[in-house]
Design an enzyme around this catalytic site. Structure first.
Site, PDB file in Angstrom:
ATOM      1  N   HIS A  80      -3.128   6.189   4.728  1.00 20.97           N
ATOM      2  CA  HIS A  80      -1.692   6.343   4.992  1.00 20.97           C
ATOM      3  C   HIS A  80      -1.232   7.708   4.468  1.00 20.97           C
ATOM      4  O   HIS A  80      -1.661   8.152   3.394  1.00 20.97           O
ATOM      5  CB  HIS A  80      -0.886   5.278   4.248  1.00 20.97           C
ATOM      6  CG  HIS A  80      -1.016   3.884   4.791  1.00 20.97           C
ATOM      7  ND1 HIS A  80      -1.720   3.555   5.918  1.00 20.97           N
ATOM      8  CD2 HIS A  80      -0.483   2.714   4.333  1.00 20.97           C
ATOM      9  CE1 HIS A  80      -1.631   2.247   6.131  1.00 20.97           C
ATOM     10  NE2 HIS A  80      -0.890   1.716   5.185  1.00 20.97           N
TER      11      HIS A  80
ATOM     12  N   CYS B  84       0.806  -1.225   0.000  1.00 23.72           N
ATOM     13  CA  CYS B  84       0.000   0.000   0.000  1.00 23.72           C
ATOM     14  C   CYS B  84       0.843   1.281   0.000  1.00 23.72           C
ATOM     15  O   CYS B  84       0.546   2.234  -0.733  1.00 23.72           O
ATOM     16  CB  CYS B  84      -0.958   0.001   1.185  1.00 23.72           C
ATOM     17  SG  CYS B  84      -0.258  -0.703   2.697  1.00 23.72           S
TER      18      CYS B  84
HETATM   19  O1  25A Z   1       0.978 -11.843   4.943  1.00 22.09           O
HETATM   20  P1  25A Z   1       0.614 -10.410   4.716  1.00 22.09           P
HETATM   21  O2  25A Z   1       0.616 -10.051   3.283  1.00 22.09           O
HETATM   22  O3  25A Z   1       1.512  -9.492   5.484  1.00 22.09           O
HETATM   23  O4  25A Z   1      -0.907 -10.212   5.252  1.00 22.09           O
HETATM   24  C1  25A Z   1      -1.288 -10.268   6.638  1.00 22.09           C
HETATM   25  C2  25A Z   1      -2.642  -9.663   6.884  1.00 22.09           C
HETATM   26  O5  25A Z   1      -2.643  -8.415   6.251  1.00 22.09           O
HETATM   27  C3  25A Z   1      -3.923  -8.135   5.754  1.00 22.09           C
HETATM   28  C4  25A Z   1      -4.852  -9.307   5.915  1.00 22.09           C
HETATM   29  O6  25A Z   1      -5.746  -9.014   7.018  1.00 22.09           O
HETATM   30  C5  25A Z   1      -3.870 -10.398   6.305  1.00 22.09           C
HETATM   31  O7  25A Z   1      -4.454 -11.253   7.244  1.00 22.09           O
HETATM   32  N1  25A Z   1      -3.662  -7.776   4.399  1.00 22.09           N
HETATM   33  C6  25A Z   1      -3.255  -8.522   3.353  1.00 22.09           C
HETATM   34  N2  25A Z   1      -3.034  -7.768   2.292  1.00 22.09           N
HETATM   35  C7  25A Z   1      -3.301  -6.501   2.669  1.00 22.09           C
HETATM   36  C8  25A Z   1      -3.243  -5.256   2.025  1.00 22.09           C
HETATM   37  N3  25A Z   1      -2.845  -5.132   0.762  1.00 22.09           N
HETATM   38  C9  25A Z   1      -3.712  -6.514   3.997  1.00 22.09           C
HETATM   39  N4  25A Z   1      -4.050  -5.422   4.644  1.00 22.09           N
HETATM   40  C10 25A Z   1      -3.980  -4.275   3.971  1.00 22.09           C
HETATM   41  N5  25A Z   1      -3.588  -4.177   2.714  1.00 22.09           N
HETATM   42  P2  25A Z   1      -7.306  -8.716   6.861  1.00 22.09           P
HETATM   43  O8  25A Z   1      -7.851  -8.470   8.203  1.00 22.09           O
HETATM   44  O9  25A Z   1      -7.570  -7.691   5.834  1.00 22.09           O
HETATM   45  O10 25A Z   1      -7.906 -10.048   6.255  1.00 22.09           O
HETATM   46  C11 25A Z   1      -7.859 -11.246   6.903  1.00 22.09           C
HETATM   47  C12 25A Z   1      -8.749 -12.157   6.039  1.00 22.09           C
HETATM   48  O11 25A Z   1      -8.024 -13.366   5.861  1.00 22.09           O
HETATM   49  C13 25A Z   1      -8.978 -14.421   6.035  1.00 22.09           C
HETATM   50  N6  25A Z   1      -8.294 -15.671   6.266  1.00 22.09           N
HETATM   51  C14 25A Z   1      -7.445 -15.988   7.251  1.00 22.09           C
HETATM   52  N7  25A Z   1      -7.051 -17.273   7.129  1.00 22.09           N
HETATM   53  C15 25A Z   1      -7.673 -17.770   6.021  1.00 22.09           C
HETATM   54  C16 25A Z   1      -8.466 -16.752   5.471  1.00 22.09           C
HETATM   55  N8  25A Z   1      -9.201 -16.953   4.402  1.00 22.09           N
HETATM   56  C17 25A Z   1      -9.189 -18.159   3.789  1.00 22.09           C
HETATM   57  N9  25A Z   1      -8.459 -19.196   4.257  1.00 22.09           N
HETATM   58  C18 25A Z   1      -7.703 -19.040   5.371  1.00 22.09           C
HETATM   59  N10 25A Z   1      -6.984 -20.078   5.843  1.00 22.09           N
HETATM   60  C19 25A Z   1      -9.782 -13.949   7.182  1.00 22.09           C
HETATM   61  O12 25A Z   1     -11.031 -14.542   7.231  1.00 22.09           O
HETATM   62  C20 25A Z   1      -9.984 -12.505   6.796  1.00 22.09           C
HETATM   63  O13 25A Z   1     -11.079 -12.414   5.915  1.00 22.09           O
HETATM   64  P3  25A Z   1     -11.604 -15.140   8.623  1.00 22.09           P
HETATM   65  O14 25A Z   1     -12.878 -15.701   8.233  1.00 22.09           O
HETATM   66  O15 25A Z   1     -10.546 -16.059   9.211  1.00 22.09           O
HETATM   67  O16 25A Z   1     -11.757 -14.046   9.689  1.00 22.09           O
HETATM   68  C21 25A Z   1     -12.973 -13.341   9.686  1.00 22.09           C
HETATM   69  C22 25A Z   1     -13.333 -13.047  11.117  1.00 22.09           C
HETATM   70  O17 25A Z   1     -12.805 -14.010  12.018  1.00 22.09           O
HETATM   71  C23 25A Z   1     -12.227 -13.363  13.154  1.00 22.09           C
HETATM   72  N11 25A Z   1     -11.063 -14.138  13.566  1.00 22.09           N
HETATM   73  C24 25A Z   1      -9.841 -13.999  13.072  1.00 22.09           C
HETATM   74  N12 25A Z   1      -9.008 -14.851  13.720  1.00 22.09           N
HETATM   75  C25 25A Z   1      -9.741 -15.538  14.627  1.00 22.09           C
HETATM   76  C26 25A Z   1     -11.058 -15.101  14.540  1.00 22.09           C
HETATM   77  N13 25A Z   1     -12.040 -15.613  15.317  1.00 22.09           N
HETATM   78  C27 25A Z   1     -11.720 -16.595  16.205  1.00 22.09           C
HETATM   79  N14 25A Z   1     -10.477 -17.060  16.316  1.00 22.09           N
HETATM   80  C28 25A Z   1      -9.458 -16.580  15.573  1.00 22.09           C
HETATM   81  N15 25A Z   1      -8.209 -17.060  15.704  1.00 22.09           N
HETATM   82  C29 25A Z   1     -11.893 -12.005  12.700  1.00 22.09           C
HETATM   83  O18 25A Z   1     -12.153 -11.097  13.737  1.00 22.09           O
HETATM   84  C30 25A Z   1     -12.781 -11.722  11.532  1.00 22.09           C
HETATM   85  O19 25A Z   1     -13.863 -10.909  11.904  1.00 22.09           O
HETATM   86  O1  L14 Z   2       2.768  -5.826   2.522  1.00 19.02           O
HETATM   87  O2  L14 Z   2       0.297  -3.301   8.396  1.00 19.02           O
HETATM   88  O3  L14 Z   2       0.856  -5.172   1.825  1.00 19.02           O
HETATM   89  O4  L14 Z   2      -0.101  -1.419   7.412  1.00 19.02           O
HETATM   90  C1  L14 Z   2      -0.031  -4.305   4.077  1.00 19.02           C
HETATM   91  C2  L14 Z   2      -0.429  -3.756   5.376  1.00 19.02           C
HETATM   92  C3  L14 Z   2       2.219  -4.809   5.040  1.00 19.02           C
HETATM   93  C4  L14 Z   2       1.765  -4.232   6.342  1.00 19.02           C
HETATM   94  C5  L14 Z   2       1.625  -5.429   2.743  1.00 19.02           C
HETATM   95  C6  L14 Z   2       0.281  -2.591   7.397  1.00 19.02           C
HETATM   96  C7  L14 Z   2       1.109  -5.272   4.141  1.00 19.02           C
HETATM   97  C8  L14 Z   2       0.745  -3.172   6.103  1.00 19.02           C
END
Ligand code: 25A
Ligand code: L14
Length: 343
Positions: free
Chosen positions: A242, A129
């Site tokens: 941001h 981002c």
């Molecule tokens: O590895 P990275 O790239 O650094 O990414 C790390 C995190 O960054 C976010 C994204 O978070 C990711 O988890 N992200 C990624 N790219 C991004 C970007 N470009 C970015 N953020 C900003 N810019 P997120 O909160 O946006 O999304 C998380 C989603 O991932 C789903 N997920 C997780 N494991 C999965 C999966 N989907 C498919 N298969 C899998 N194995 C997750 O879905 C969410 O949609 P979810 O259903 O697991 O969670 C929905 C609800 O469940 C709650 N919850 C979460 N953890 C738990 C839980 N409830 C009970 N127990 C838990 N352990 C959450 O509160 C949510 O409401």
């Molecule tokens: O690499 O936590 O796209 O603000 C995006 C969310 C890195 C961290 C990525 C954050 C992530 C970032």
């Protein structure tokens, strides 16, 4: 785009929800949409206009019949499922950092390097981002007067770290105002009324992974490894949007007025720059907007051929979901949806 079958992986997350909002705005029919998440969220209902769509568990067979899979479920999910989705016939646009530096994977901001999409092999990476909004502002200038050096400091909102991080800032803010103690979970320290010079993990060179993404992704997207980039990424107690302070040095002189004039013409960029009436970009007002906002454009006093600027964007929108959907639209418009080997 209207005829394509689209899957959203991570549909219940911050970025996933924004995907759904934008697909609705683009009038993608509900019957062409499949919403996937972890087993935890499978069975939950998402409203899509007047339609209810049931979230399904992400499994390899969930990608059968899908043309485009938009992933935002973290790096581990992407590493595992993206190749399986490609095998099932889908083209993946991935929001995680998992595939970005893979030489086989195009890393694309459509306004900056759309042509890189043509050679894809089924997986396309959406950039970080902070890098997206920085290059939205710098690439148009770089085309006219090449960039030599970039010094950037970010002021990143909590939404980038997901829904739980947003909740943590809201909860802690109330607790601090009520005189209660706070318990950090998502962030390593209190985020309310605080600033943390720490995003993603620390590396051996003293930088964080987030800071190095800004270096490496800039080189890859501008196809120019000679640009010197140094970044400091900080988390600020802002819910969404941001901000970045950027100092950029060019090979030739770049008067602030010229930079302002160039950026005024760029699609996707809005110049908000009138200090006489306190006009400058702010994360609060950028939220919900598709544009990248640029202001405080001024000559750097410390170095010739240098300007300073302040750049703000909605990190969940242009920084993630919108950019990925613009990639999908570019693929569709050029008949590049299928990987080059199978076109
Ligand atoms: O590895 P990275 O790239 O650094 O990414 C790390 C995190 O960054 C976010 C994204 O978070 C990711 O988890 N992200 C990624 N790219 C991004 C970007 N470009 C970015 N953020 C900003 N810019 P997120 O909160 O946006 O999304 C998380 C989603 O991932 C789903 N997920 C997780 N494991 C999965 C999966 N989907 C498919 N298969 C899998 N194995 C997750 O879905 C969410 O949609 P979810 O259903 O697991 O969670 C929905 C609800 O469940 C709650 N919850 C979460 N953890 C738990 C839980 N409830 C009970 N127990 C838990 N352990 C959450 O509160 C949510 O409401
Ligand atoms: O690499 O936590 O796209 O603000 C995006 C969310 C890195 C961290 C990525 C954050 C992530 C970032």
């Amino acid at each position: 785009m209207q005829d394509l079958k689209i899957a959203v992986v991570g549909a219940t997350g911050m970025v996933g929800q924004e995907f759904i909002k934008i697909l609705k705005q683009r009038n993608i029919p509900a019957k062409n949409l499949r919403l996937l998440a972890s087993a935890r969220s499978a069975g939950s209902i998402v409203y899509y206009g007047s339609n209810e769509i049931t979230v399904e568990e992400t499994t390899p067979s969930a990608f059968n019949g899908i043309n485009i899979a938009l992933f935002s479920a973290g790096g581990d999910v992407s590493r595992y499922y993206a190749p399986l989705a490609v095998k099932a016939g889908a083209t993946v646009i991935d929001n995680s950092s998992a595939w970005r530096m893979d030489p086989e994977v195009p890393l694309v901001i459509p306004e900056v390097n759309a042509a890189d999409l043509e050679q894809h092999n089924g997986i396309i990476a959406n950039p970080n981002c902070s890098t997206i909004q920085m290059l939205m502002a710098l690439a148009p200038l770089h085309r006219i007067n090449p960039v030599k050096r970039i010094i950037v400091s970010t002021y990143q909102s909590v939404s980038g770290a997901g829904g739980k991080a947003v909740f943590e800032l809201q909860t802690q803010s109330r607790q601090v105002l009520d005189g209660q103690s706070v318990n950090p979970h998502v962030f390593p320290h209190q985020i309310a009324f605080n600033v943390l010079p720490h995003i993603d993990v620390f590396l051996d060179n003293g930088f964080t992974k987030e800071e190095m993404k800004m270096v490496n992704e800039t080189h890859k997207m501008l196809h120019d490894y000679s640009i010197i980039v140094t970044a400091t990424c900080a988390r600020v107690p802002v819910l969404n949007g941001h901000s970045e302070s950027i100092t950029v040095e060019f090979y030739e002189s770049m008067p602030a007025d010229e930079a302002r004039g160039i950026l005024t013409m760029v699609k996707g960029v809005k110049v908000l720059d009138d200090p006489t009436i306190n006009v400058y970009p702010q994360p609060w007002s950028a939220t919900g907007s598709d544009d990248t906002f640029v202001g405080r454009i001024r000559q750097d006093l410390s170095q010739p051929n240098c300007i300073n600027m302040w750049v703000v964007a909605d990190n969940i929108r242009k920084g993630a979901a919108l950019n990925a959907i613009q990639i999908a639209e570019t693929l569709a418009a050029n008949d590049w949806v299928k990987a080059k080997g199978v076109r």
